[in-house]
Write a protein that holds these residues in place. Structure first.
Motif, PDB file in Angstrom:
ATOM      1  N   GLY A  17       0.813  -1.213   0.000  1.00 12.71           N
ATOM      2  CA  GLY A  17       0.000   0.000   0.000  1.00 12.71           C
ATOM      3  C   GLY A  17       0.844   1.259   0.000  1.00 12.71           C
ATOM      4  O   GLY A  17       0.312   2.371  -0.102  1.00 12.71           O
ATOM      5  N   ASP A  18       2.152   1.096   0.124  1.00 11.47           N
ATOM      6  CA  ASP A  18       3.065   2.234   0.090  1.00 11.47           C
ATOM      7  C   ASP A  18       3.490   2.529  -1.337  1.00 11.47           C
ATOM      8  O   ASP A  18       3.358   1.694  -2.238  1.00 11.47           O
ATOM      9  CB  ASP A  18       4.311   1.954   0.943  1.00 11.47           C
ATOM     10  CG  ASP A  18       3.983   1.849   2.421  1.00 11.47           C
ATOM     11  OD1 ASP A  18       3.029   2.525   2.865  1.00 11.47           O
ATOM     12  OD2 ASP A  18       4.679   1.084   3.127  1.00 11.47           O
ATOM     13  N   LYS A  19       4.035   3.729  -1.527  1.00  8.39           N
ATOM     14  CA  LYS A  19       4.490   4.153  -2.845  1.00  8.39           C
ATOM     15  C   LYS A  19       5.987   3.924  -3.000  1.00  8.39           C
ATOM     16  O   LYS A  19       6.742   3.923  -2.029  1.00  8.39           O
ATOM     17  CB  LYS A  19       4.175   5.636  -3.071  1.00  8.39           C
ATOM     18  CG  LYS A  19       2.681   5.943  -3.147  1.00  8.39           C
ATOM     19  CD  LYS A  19       2.059   5.300  -4.371  1.00  8.39           C
ATOM     20  CE  LYS A  19       0.597   5.718  -4.553  1.00  8.39           C
ATOM     21  NZ  LYS A  19      -0.007   5.070  -5.746  1.00  8.39           N
ATOM     22  N   THR A  20       6.401   3.737  -4.244  1.00  7.41           N
ATOM     23  CA  THR A  20       7.820   3.681  -4.574  1.00  7.41           C
ATOM     24  C   THR A  20       8.020   4.418  -5.888  1.00  7.41           C
ATOM     25  O   THR A  20       7.175   5.169  -6.334  1.00  7.41           O
ATOM     26  CB  THR A  20       8.324   2.228  -4.626  1.00  7.41           C
ATOM     27  OG1 THR A  20       9.746   2.240  -4.702  1.00  7.41           O
ATOM     28  CG2 THR A  20       7.753   1.456  -5.798  1.00  7.41           C
ATOM     29  N   GLY A  21       9.157   4.206  -6.520  1.00  9.67           N
ATOM     30  CA  GLY A  21       9.470   4.899  -7.763  1.00  9.67           C
ATOM     31  C   GLY A  21      10.971   4.952  -7.933  1.00  9.67           C
ATOM     32  O   GLY A  21      11.672   3.995  -7.608  1.00  9.67           O
ATOM     33  N   PHE A  22      11.474   6.100  -8.424  1.00 18.76           N
ATOM     34  CA  PHE A  22      12.922   6.261  -8.538  1.00 18.76           C
ATOM     35  C   PHE A  22      13.446   7.002  -7.313  1.00 18.76           C
ATOM     36  O   PHE A  22      12.709   7.713  -6.634  1.00 18.76           O
ATOM     37  CB  PHE A  22      13.298   6.997  -9.829  1.00 18.76           C
ATOM     38  CG  PHE A  22      12.991   8.474  -9.831  1.00 18.76           C
ATOM     39  CD1 PHE A  22      13.957   9.405  -9.455  1.00 18.76           C
ATOM     40  CD2 PHE A  22      11.738   8.952 -10.211  1.00 18.76           C
ATOM     41  CE1 PHE A  22      13.692  10.765  -9.454  1.00 18.76           C
ATOM     42  CE2 PHE A  22      11.458  10.312 -10.219  1.00 18.76           C
ATOM     43  CZ  PHE A  22      12.426  11.226  -9.838  1.00 18.76           C
ATOM     44  N   TRP A  23      14.742   6.826  -7.033  1.00 15.70           N
ATOM     45  CA  TRP A  23      15.373   7.469  -5.881  1.00 15.70           C
ATOM     46  C   TRP A  23      15.972   8.793  -6.334  1.00 15.70           C
ATOM     47  O   TRP A  23      16.782   8.825  -7.255  1.00 15.70           O
ATOM     48  CB  TRP A  23      16.435   6.549  -5.287  1.00 15.70           C
ATOM     49  CG  TRP A  23      16.841   6.939  -3.896  1.00 15.70           C
ATOM     50  CD1 TRP A  23      17.932   7.677  -3.535  1.00 15.70           C
ATOM     51  CD2 TRP A  23      16.146   6.622  -2.682  1.00 15.70           C
ATOM     52  NE1 TRP A  23      17.964   7.838  -2.162  1.00 15.70           N
ATOM     53  CE2 TRP A  23      16.866   7.193  -1.616  1.00 15.70           C
ATOM     54  CE3 TRP A  23      14.973   5.915  -2.395  1.00 15.70           C
ATOM     55  CZ2 TRP A  23      16.468   7.071  -0.286  1.00 15.70           C
ATOM     56  CZ3 TRP A  23      14.589   5.799  -1.077  1.00 15.70           C
ATOM     57  CH2 TRP A  23      15.330   6.364  -0.042  1.00 15.70           C
ATOM     58  N   PRO A  55       8.797   8.430  -2.287  1.00 18.81           N
ATOM     59  CA  PRO A  55       8.644   9.487  -1.284  1.00 18.81           C
ATOM     60  C   PRO A  55       9.721   9.469  -0.211  1.00 18.81           C
ATOM     61  O   PRO A  55      10.076  10.515   0.331  1.00 18.81           O
ATOM     62  CB  PRO A  55       7.256   9.232  -0.696  1.00 18.81           C
ATOM     63  CG  PRO A  55       6.911   7.825  -1.058  1.00 18.81           C
ATOM     64  CD  PRO A  55       7.618   7.538  -2.341  1.00 18.81           C
ATOM     65  N   LYS A  56      10.288   8.299   0.080  1.00 16.53           N
ATOM     66  CA  LYS A  56      11.340   8.239   1.099  1.00 16.53           C
ATOM     67  C   LYS A  56      12.596   8.974   0.650  1.00 16.53           C
ATOM     68  O   LYS A  56      13.353   9.492   1.479  1.00 16.53           O
ATOM     69  CB  LYS A  56      11.665   6.785   1.440  1.00 16.53           C
ATOM     70  CG  LYS A  56      10.554   6.085   2.210  1.00 16.53           C
ATOM     71  CD  LYS A  56      10.981   4.722   2.713  1.00 16.53           C
ATOM     72  CE  LYS A  56       9.880   4.093   3.572  1.00 16.53           C
ATOM     73  NZ  LYS A  56      10.248   2.748   4.054  1.00 16.53           N
ATOM     74  N   SER A  57      12.810   9.034  -0.658  1.00 15.61           N
ATOM     75  CA  SER A  57      13.991   9.732  -1.158  1.00 15.61           C
ATOM     76  C   SER A  57      13.811  11.242  -1.115  1.00 15.61           C
ATOM     77  O   SER A  57      14.760  11.992  -1.358  1.00 15.61           O
ATOM     78  CB  SER A  57      14.311   9.286  -2.586  1.00 15.61           C
ATOM     79  OG  SER A  57      13.397   9.824  -3.528  1.00 15.61           O
ATOM     80  N   ASP A  58      12.592  11.664  -0.812  1.00 18.90           N
ATOM     81  CA  ASP A  58      12.285  13.099  -0.735  1.00 18.90           C
ATOM     82  C   ASP A  58      12.259  13.596   0.711  1.00 18.90           C
ATOM     83  O   ASP A  58      12.015  14.769   0.970  1.00 18.90           O
ATOM     84  CB  ASP A  58      10.935  13.368  -1.397  1.00 18.90           C
ATOM     85  CG  ASP A  58      10.822  14.793  -1.930  1.00 18.90           C
ATOM     86  OD1 ASP A  58      11.872  15.417  -2.185  1.00 18.90           O
ATOM     87  OD2 ASP A  58       9.684  15.270  -2.084  1.00 18.90           O
ATOM     88  N   GLU A  59      12.507  12.680   1.659  1.00 15.31           N
ATOM     89  CA  GLU A  59      12.509  13.058   3.074  1.00 15.31           C
ATOM     90  C   GLU A  59      13.780  13.830   3.425  1.00 15.31           C
ATOM     91  O   GLU A  59      14.804  13.707   2.744  1.00 15.31           O
ATOM     92  CB  GLU A  59      12.380  11.804   3.942  1.00 15.31           C
ATOM     93  CG  GLU A  59      11.025  11.119   3.808  1.00 15.31           C
ATOM     94  CD  GLU A  59      10.925   9.827   4.592  1.00 15.31           C
ATOM     95  OE1 GLU A  59      11.970   9.378   5.130  1.00 15.31           O
ATOM     96  OE2 GLU A  59       9.823   9.256   4.656  1.00 15.31           O
TER      97      GLU A  59
END
Length: 229
Positions: A17-23, A55-59
């Motif tokens: 249910g979480d999002k991912t993508g590119f870092w 989104p984690k790479s945007d933290e």
């Protein structure tokens, strides 16, 4: 020099249910290495348009000098937002291809027929094929001219099993990058978790993790200069 950067279009982190993508760092750092060297950059993705950002790479903890530069660079953001469809491109028009990571590529680019064909063609033409962090997973199904796995017998690296365990996603991802490289006959090496590690074997360049993205891009430029000399 013309460099193609290929990003994921996949934004779902398995069934979590979480999002991912590119870092973000893995795009921004190489982008500016290439841009500051005066190369012509094309950004592509399977679906075209805005690639999904992990989104984690945007933290805040994930920000670097290059990610902050990108956030203030509207023209660069526009280039990213208007990525071209990968299927519309020909390998003939590029000297190198660079795949930034993030978990997204494990789902789409690793299985994408256009991406696999691009890698195989550029590699066979002795052009630079580079991938960092999770992106070496895009080599999973790529074949050499003799039909064997492209990475067979090649020195390679990529996101390690211990790094995936630290991210607590070992049982979420469709496959582990380190395992896939080894299973295909790659001669895998790694540095300590999160430390820069870049491996070059002929025209194949791989980096282990986000910290490896800038040195991997610098190695791409170095190899291009060697070929031009």
């Amino acid at each position: 020099m013309k460099i193609l950067m290929v990003l994921t279009s996949h934004d779902a982190l398995g069934n979590t249910g979480d999002k991912t993508g590119f870092w973000l760092e893995e795009f921004a750092a190489p982008y500016y290495v290439f841009k500051d060297a005066g190369t012509h950059i094309t950004v592509a993705s399977p679906l075209g348009g805005q690639p999904p950002l992990d989104p984690k790479s945007d933290e805040p903890d994930s920000q670097t000098e290059t990610t902050r530069r990108f956030k203030a660079d509207i023209p660069a953001q526009d280039v990213l937002a208007q990525s071209v469809k990968l299927a519309s491109l020909s390998s003939e028009n590029f000297d190198a291809v660079f795949y930034p990571g993030g978990h997204g590529p494990l789902w789409d680019l690793a299985e994408d027929a256009d991406s696999i064909k691009l890698i195989e063609t550029m590699y066979a033409d002795d052009k630079i094929v580079a991938a960092v962090c999770h992106a070496p997973g895009v080599l999973r199904h790529a074949k050499a001219a003799n039909g064997s796995p492209l990475v067979k017998g090649k020195q390679v690296t990529g996101f390690s099993n211990t790094e995936e365990a630290a991210a607590q996603l070992t049982h979420v991802v469709p496959f582990l990058v380190e395992d896939a490289l080894v299973e295909n006959g790659g001669i895998y090496s790694k540095a300590a978790d999160w430390q820069p590690h870049v491996v070059t074997d002929g025209n194949l360049i791989t980096g282990q993790n986000p910290a490896s993205s800038e040195p991997a891009a610098q190695e791409v430029l170095r190899q291009l200069e060697v070929r031009k000399a």
